[in-house]
Design an enzyme around this catalytic site. Structure first.
Site, mmCIF file in Angstrom:
data_model
loop_
_atom_site.group_PDB
_atom_site.id
_atom_site.type_symbol
_atom_site.label_atom_id
_atom_site.label_comp_id
_atom_site.label_asym_id
_atom_site.label_seq_id
_atom_site.Cartn_x
_atom_site.Cartn_y
_atom_site.Cartn_z
ATOM 1 C CG HIS A 193 -1.916 -1.038 1.315
ATOM 2 N ND1 HIS A 193 -1.684 -2.283 1.855
ATOM 3 C CD2 HIS A 193 -3.210 -1.044 0.896
ATOM 4 C CE1 HIS A 193 -2.793 -3.006 1.793
ATOM 5 N NE2 HIS A 193 -3.736 -2.286 1.209
ATOM 6 C CD GLU A 212 -8.174 -5.419 -2.345
ATOM 7 O OE1 GLU A 212 -8.550 -4.244 -2.175
ATOM 8 O OE2 GLU A 212 -8.116 -6.244 -1.411
ATOM 9 C CD1 TRP A 220 -9.356 -0.474 -2.895
ATOM 10 C CD2 TRP A 220 -11.315 -0.758 -3.950
ATOM 11 N NE1 TRP A 220 -9.446 -1.801 -3.239
ATOM 12 C CE2 TRP A 220 -10.646 -2.007 -3.879
ATOM 13 C CE3 TRP A 220 -12.565 -0.699 -4.563
ATOM 14 C CZ2 TRP A 220 -11.191 -3.180 -4.409
ATOM 15 C CZ3 TRP A 220 -13.111 -1.857 -5.087
ATOM 16 C CH2 TRP A 220 -12.432 -3.081 -5.001
ATOM 17 C CE1 TYR A 261 -10.894 -9.164 3.702
ATOM 18 C CE2 TYR A 261 -10.290 -8.282 1.551
ATOM 19 C CZ TYR A 261 -9.930 -8.665 2.834
ATOM 20 O OH TYR A 261 -8.628 -8.555 3.246
ATOM 21 C CD GLU A 266 -5.854 -8.235 1.121
ATOM 22 O OE1 GLU A 266 -6.912 -7.701 1.504
ATOM 23 O OE2 GLU A 266 -4.901 -7.589 0.667
#
EC number: 3.2.1.78
Length: 370
Positions: free
Chosen positions: A121, A186, A191, A258, A294
């Site tokens: 990140h 991702e 995002w 998720y 994840e």
């Protein structure tokens, strides 16, 4: 005829062996061994992983040889996730402190016989406003950091700090520690600043290939295994491969999911299975490893989530994951956690999950680097 048959079988064997090789032909012996062991375990077992498991947990931080997972089961996770997040966007001292703490965590994990994966990140190198996209401040940066871009030199500097870490990360046996490196995860969401909405397919692939090439070929990092992991916004192999940089540039194909596993009360296990089968099939056809990189359910309000949801999906025929990793347990938030701790509602079910022969934790691993 027998000689011809033998030659054909030998050639098939060599092709199969070649497909199992890492994209880094100069990978260290330990890194090659880990990759082959992960491939060998996939299907008959799944390794359990937890982000930042030994760095901090629910209500604690920095305790030696502690993890919430170990407090419940007696063993640390087989795979522990960390982050290169602290390597940019902070003061020089803070960056140095973060590097030293991470070196200690990675070294301790390797010396115990565990496995490390690291995501990234990282701070937007152009707008300098963090890793999440902010409509009012963020600037699309992938085109700027690719070769020829305005911030390419800065990006190379960031990669040099990661390479320096990789070279310093050594076990008590003196070997370079193998690390599953998972950048730009991702990327199919909107995002993060590297998300699909803010960069073209061509620029994403150019940056991915440069990242691997620069670390591997120029900076001589030979202890990385490269993992490619979009979010779960695909429904076909074609969708999954939309930004795939090519099999010469990826070792592990993964997915962060998720949404199908109970987030906001939404369960769609058939969808989760369908996507994992796409990963498994692609990995098998292309000599790669598949992983659920994840997942998790925040606060784990479902007391039987580990066996009735996660393990049920992972045991489905045609789903062959080398490992699954759930997200972190925040040290301060009373609700932001993804693995149980003693007294948590799903702790008893998690212990059954641990005891199932299909799941492997750190104590179950036998010489993963040999």
């Amino acid at each position: 005829m027998r000689i011809l048959l033998f030659v054909n079988l030998l050639m098939l064997g060599l092709q199969s062996w070649g497909q199992r090789q890492l994209i880094d032909k100069n990978a260290t012996v330990q890194t090659q061994a880990l990759y082959k062991n992960l491939k060998r375990w996939a299907g008959s077992h799944v390794l359990f992983g937890h982000q930042d498991a030994t760095a901090y947990g629910h209500g604690w931080q920095g305790d030696k040889d502690r993890s919430d997972v170990k407090s419940v089961t007696g063993s640390h996770p087989a795979v522990i996730g960390f982050d290169f997040m602290g390597f940019s966007g902070q003061s020089t001292k803070a960056i140095s402190d973060n590097q030293q703490m991470l070196l200690q965590q990675v070294s301790d994990t390797y010396n115990r016989g565990g496995i490390t994966t690291i995501c990234w990140h990282f701070n937007n190198p152009v707008s300098n406003d963090g890793f999440y996209w902010n409509d009012s401040t963020s600037i699309a940066a992938m085109a700027a950091i690719k070769p020829g871009g305005t911030h390419h030199r800065h990006y190379k500097k960031l990669l040099k700090s990661i390479a320096a870490f990789a070279h310093q990360a050594k076990g008590q046996d003196g070997a370079a520690i193998p690390i599953i490196f998972r950048p730009f995860h991702e990327f199919d969401g909107d995002w993060f600043w590297w998300g699909k909405k803010y960069t073209s397919r061509e620029d994403f692939i150019a940056v991915w290939r440069f990242t691997v090439s620069y670390l591997r070929d120029q900076l001589k990092v030979h202890n990385f295994i490269y993992a490619f992991s979009p979010d779960c916004q695909f429904n076909s192999e074609q969708d999954f491969l939309e930004r795939y940089p090519g099999s010469d540039w990826v070792d592990i194909v993964g997915m962060d999911n998720y949404a199908d596993f109970g987030r906001d009360g939404h369960y769609d296990l058939p969808a989760a299975v369908h996507k994992l089968k796409i990963l498994s099939s692609f990995a098998e056809k292309n000599g790669k490893i598949a992983a659920l990189t994840e997942t998790g359910l925040e606060s784990i309000p479902h007391p039987q989530w580990w066996n009735d949801v996660l393990l049920k999906v992972l045991k489905t025929a045609g789903v062959n994951m080398a490992y699954v990793l759930v997200w972190r347990n925040d040290k301060e938030s009373p609700a932001h956690y993804y693995a149980p701790f003693p007294g948590q509602a799903s702790a008893a079910d998690f212990l059954k999950f641990y005891q199932d022969p299909f799941t492997l934790f750190e104590k179950d691993l036998k010489q993963p680097y040999q």
